[in-house]
Design an enzyme around this catalytic site. Structure first.
Site, PDB file in Angstrom:
ATOM      1  N   LYS A 124      60.241  37.661  33.456  1.00 30.10           N
ATOM      2  CA  LYS A 124      59.303  36.761  32.776  1.00 30.10           C
ATOM      3  C   LYS A 124      60.046  35.933  31.727  1.00 30.10           C
ATOM      4  CE  LYS A 124      55.391  39.768  33.708  1.00 30.10           C
ATOM      5  NZ  LYS A 124      54.607  40.942  33.355  1.00 30.10           N
ATOM      6  N   GLN A 172      53.045  44.344  28.278  1.00 29.58           N
ATOM      7  CA  GLN A 172      53.382  44.868  29.598  1.00 29.58           C
ATOM      8  C   GLN A 172      52.723  46.232  29.793  1.00 29.58           C
ATOM      9  OE1 GLN A 172      55.061  43.065  31.877  1.00 29.58           O
ATOM     10  NE2 GLN A 172      54.938  44.682  33.414  1.00 29.58           N
ATOM     11  N   ASP A 198      47.472  36.737  30.531  1.00 26.51           N
ATOM     12  CA  ASP A 198      47.322  37.662  31.664  1.00 26.51           C
ATOM     13  C   ASP A 198      45.927  37.539  32.295  1.00 26.51           C
ATOM     14  OD1 ASP A 198      49.335  39.381  32.545  1.00 26.51           O
ATOM     15  OD2 ASP A 198      49.121  40.733  30.830  1.00 26.51           O
TER      16      ASP A 198
END
Ligand code: GUN
Length: 285
Positions: free
Chosen positions: A53, A97, A120
């Protein structure tokens, strides 16, 4: 029929070029899109995802801020860091995460992220906005699947989509996104009886179960579009999807491979969401 391969790697590369161009435009207006990723603990898979990422962020000209915290960090400390990032104008996207260590309440953490920075698309406000068809951050893997389908040129309206898997991250939202596009959606899951009776009806079959080679040719209608969300290892340790690619690709009309199918789209849509957030911070696209 031999299926046409949906090349996720190529489609992702094309989208990334478009995103990089938009990033440059925003920069010329004085805004550099910024993504902060928080990594808690030492999960090797998570470390790999986070690195990827960060790298993509930098390749597209965005600002990337990695925050690492030890496995033993308290929930209070993590929430305080998120609060700080919520208030930081240089950060447009915050991603914690997952999975988190067991002593931390994942739901509380997700809900502490500002919905305006929830790139997200996991915050209940964004999920609710997506369900009601309002402007929202869409979760990255489902969004990537939608883009792949749109790239094939296959019409979605009126199609029968069968989703196998009902996770909050992929199965449920991908069905919702396709419902929003006027598809007819059926959800199947581990308790579904006579699975193949349902899957054989699918014009578009989405496999998101996490079981190697679970979907066989017998599950698939001739000419169907088959989207494989699985990232598994088979007995030989080789990367494989939820779909038995060799046999299903003989029958399907379109199919995504693993790797180079859905996978590359997930990070691409994360970058898109970060760009969108940065753009909305100065009034929107
Ligand atoms: N862990 C595995 N996939 C994801 C994802 O898409 N987002 C976050 N935050 N964590 C993950």
């Amino acid at each position: 029929m031999t299926a046409e391969i949906i090349n996720g790697k190529e489609i992702a590369a094309k989208k990334r070029l478009e995103i990089a161009e938009e990033v440059q435009k925003l920069k010329s207006e004085g805004v550099t899109p910024g993504l902060s990723v928080i990594l808690v603990g030492n999960n090797d898979a998570s470390k790999t995802y986070v690195k990827s990422k960060q790298k993509t962020c930098e390749e597209l000209g965005m600002y990337s801020l990695l925050i690492t915290m030890p496995e033993e960090v308290s929930e209070v400390e993590l929430l305080a860091k998120i609060e700080e990032l919520n208030a930081d104008p240089s950060i447009h996207g915050i991603l914690v995460q997952l999975p988190l260590p067991k002593h931390i309440d994942e739901t509380r953490v997700i809900e502490s992220i500002s919905p305006l920075k929830d790139v997200d698309g996991f915050h209940p406000i964004n999920i609710g906005r997506m369900m009601t068809g309002q402007n929202a951050f869409l979760p990255c893997t489902p969004y990537g699947i939608l883009v792949l389908l749109e790239e094939t040129g296959v019409q979605l309206e009126g199609k029968h989509v069968v989703v196998v898997g009902r996770s909050n991250i992929v199965g449920k939202p991908v069905g919702q996104l396709l419902l929003n596009k006027n598809a007819t959606v059926t959800y199947c899951h581990s308790k579904t009886k006579d699975l193949s009776v349902h899957t054989r009806q699918a014009d578009i079959l989405i496999a998101a179960v996490g079981i190697p080679n679970f979907i066989k040719a017998d599950h698939v209608k001739e000419g169907a579009v088959v989207i494989d969300v699985g990232i598994n290892r088979n007995e030989a340790g080789k990367l494989c999807g939820d779909v038995a690619f060799d046999e299903v690709s003989e029958k399907a009309g379109y199919i995504t491979p693993v790797p180079k199918g859905v996978g590359p789209m997930t990070i691409t849509m994360l970058m898109y969401n970060t760009l969108k957030s940065a753009s909305e911070s100065i009034g929107g696209f």
